[in-house]
Design an enzyme around this catalytic site. Sequence first.
Site, mmCIF file in Angstrom:
data_model
loop_
_atom_site.group_PDB
_atom_site.id
_atom_site.type_symbol
_atom_site.label_atom_id
_atom_site.label_comp_id
_atom_site.label_asym_id
_atom_site.label_seq_id
_atom_site.Cartn_x
_atom_site.Cartn_y
_atom_site.Cartn_z
ATOM 1 N N GLU A 188 -12.262 3.002 0.441
ATOM 2 C CA GLU A 188 -11.263 3.262 -0.590
ATOM 3 C C GLU A 188 -11.175 2.206 -1.690
ATOM 4 O OE1 GLU A 188 -7.593 5.362 1.528
ATOM 5 O OE2 GLU A 188 -8.455 3.732 2.695
ATOM 6 N N ARG A 247 2.353 3.728 1.084
ATOM 7 C CA ARG A 247 1.211 2.909 0.657
ATOM 8 C C ARG A 247 1.284 2.608 -0.846
ATOM 9 N NH1 ARG A 247 -3.916 0.935 2.394
ATOM 10 N NH2 ARG A 247 -3.578 1.529 4.539
#
Lengths: 164, 757
Positions: free
Chosen positions: B710, B311
């Site tokens: 997030e 990621r």
Amino acid sequence: MSDKMHIKLTVNGEDKEFLAEPRDLLIYALREKLNITGPHVGCDTSHCGACTVTLNGKSVKSCTMFVAQANGAEITTIEGIGSPDALHVLQESFKEHHGLQCGFCTPGMITRATKLLEENPTPTEEEVRFGMAGNICRCTGYQNIVKSILAAASEINSAKEAAE
Amino acid sequence: MSVTKPLPHDSAKLHVTGTARYVDDIPVPADCLHLAFGLSDIACGSIQSINLDAVRAAPGVTSVWLAGDLPTDCDCSPSVHDEPLLSDGQIHYLGQPVFLVAATSHTAARHAARLGQIEYSPEPALLTIEDAYLAGSQFGDAPRIWERGTAAPAIYAAAHVIEGVLDMGGQEHFYLESQAAMVMPQDGGDMLVHSSTQHPSEIQHKVAHALDIPMHAVQVETRRMGGGFGGKESQGNALAISCAVVAAATGRPAKMRYDRDDDFTITGKRHDFQIRYRVGTDESGRIEGAEFLQLARCGWAQDLSFPVADRAMLHTDNAYFLPNVRIESHRLKTNTQSATAFRGFGGPQGMLGIERVMDHIAHTLGQDPLAVRRVNFYDTPETQSGRTSTPYGQEVDDFVLDELVTKLADQCDYSIRREAAAQWNETNPVLKRGIALTPVKFGISFTLTHLNQAGALVHVYQDGSIQLNHGGTEMGQGLFQKVAQVAASRFGVPIETIKITATDTGKVPNTSATAASSGSDLNGMAVKAACDTIRDRMATHLGKNVQFEGGSVVVDGSAIPFAEAAKRCYESRISLSATGFYKTPKLEWNPETGQGRPFFYFAYGAACSEVVIDTLTGENRILRTDIIHDAGASLNPVLDIGQVEGGFVQGAGWLTTEELIWDDKGRLRTHAPSTYKIPACSDRPDIFNVSLWDGQNTEDTIYRSKAVGEPPFMLGIAVLMALSDAVGACGDIYADLNAPATPERILKAVQKVRDGI
Ligand code: FES
Ligand code: FES
């Protein structure tokens, strides 16, 4: 292991008597002996404020104090401030202004805030931030906590004015 | 309709009265055992001998376990089976559990756990990124490399070449409720587990494996967590497994809660990273080629480090088109806690790399950093100039950042205040101001494609009340309320009609972690599917033209109360219970090649922060922050704004005050809030304006909303960039301020910029 001590406390207006080791911390006595689980254990080391109670009129982190030191004291925990059916103004305000997320810090926050508003009924934003600096919240970024306290202060004050 | 309403958190009333139960608040049966781990004192080596006599003799202790006493290896790993519950004789980090104590109270167990006498033969430990990189200590056979175009020749041919190194520290989750679990043995060896976890199915799976029993014999229940932030995705496994082992061996309930120091010492944190970059730009600062080397410190076990590091690679571009790019990622194995998931899951680290690059380019070219950012932006849907493809091949077709950043810059007077800060800095030798505006583009979906699924279970009772269960967990983000709002909207009933019960592996099986910001996207859709199944059954039974609205069911124009409709359906033997299932469409991803569509969509946002630093002490303050964040068509604006504010402050904490320090023995020295500083009430920006972007998700998500857990975390990057802007005002050298930018680091950076030392 050391001998147990006879402890007497007045908690949320009720007299409580129990045996405890003198070295037991007040927070554990409340949570484990008296099943008062509103005050939480966040750090065990007097830094987070999750365990805040009012003891003889002062905000106290109950993990900082031995139960023996508290013997004879008058204690108010979040449970003594209001109930789900009869919320205190601050409780209502935290709910309405979303002054909480996970809620773990909330009992300590509100317990501290009730004292703060007694100490200073008309705090500025700056004073609220300073007065709450001993209570940590990891979720909210504090914005709504401060908002909740300021809103509750003005509500309490306008109710007072109306009564006068 | 309930969706889009700013309703309070579903448990708000319980939270404010101290009656919301967390694991540690559940009344324990009188014979409950309390557990604690005895921890290793060295970071690397093997155990020579263990003497636990004093532990066994300590007051209240009932039994003690070493690895050999366990029924299996009791593996705790969420990925590659490399985390035995207790040391098998090898020590991999300081703080590794070596033995397990059961005692009659929490304090007795903790006290006894300190009394073990362990002799070691120590070996040299690899602690830092540099150590591990030089030693070639990493997970996987080779670093992962993704490339598009030809970066090296493009950089070589470019007008300007800029290179540098950025170090960023890790971060302790500091969920206010530390890790906790309690297990109650049931009939026939079954186990009921209460766990403060983001991933009940994982707990179920690991407990079943540890006891060598089928998953059907383990039921995991999670009502709420006192914060998670990724730290309760895999790190709760050890506690639940320990409790289950003790419960199985003794037939007594068992409970384990880490005290704060143990939590710091044992559990994984955010990965710290070093990023080395080299980019080539044209005269305007536009990037023509870029190379990134990402070094991630993963700790002793693999945990979730591969998807985390992936990621980070996937967010190397952030909001910027990189025509030629090479990203090389090393997952370094060290003798430290096993780094784990933390809000953003590697995304923040990858993104911080390119944001540093933008500032570095601006400094080198003498341009405004925001202008450099804009010239590198992806195309908007209107300006089609061939700059829409991410390095991994996914198209960015709804790039709202150009517009969003323009709006934010206008609203907060970015240019005027930048000018004012410059003037201030001219005339003030000691206090220097800095300002920065940084964007966020964050990909939404689990990058492990099969995790993008969710289930729900909905019951309508004959009195019209509705019970709702889904696979997501509540950690404060307000997921339960959002999902209840979806259900209330589908049935056209007031929100009070809906009760959401604790997440329970017995009700919804095979769930994914509540992570990757996907909670409402996935579970909202699954709940909608379940509600619609029941609604359709009811409608078919009740008549032809049926609507659910205002607490009633309107059949051919005449309204009957929902409760009455439910009763009628029940009496006509219509099933009022249904499951729902959802899987995210359009995903296709190959992490080996780094090509495909890992994300369903992107969430956007931008923050502008202004700071002031004291150049004599390094002390600093955030003066003002303005944020616009894109939550699509928000399901609940109050909850979403709360996520944005909390995320920003946590992100700013990561990059400023939150410093993890290990000594040269590998002992984490900042293992309590006395030494590890998370933002306090008094650290909040003086002026803090947050609003939501007025838009809709272009993809078909639940009521066109966007995930919001997030993405706002990375808005905190603006603070680090503002601090380096302030440091930069002290001289002509580029202020390559590393994170966390503690006063010490700021002071050092000031000295470097001002005096060249
Ligand atoms: S538990 Fe008492 S201050 Fe944190
Ligand atoms: S609401 Fe979670 S710690 Fe404050």
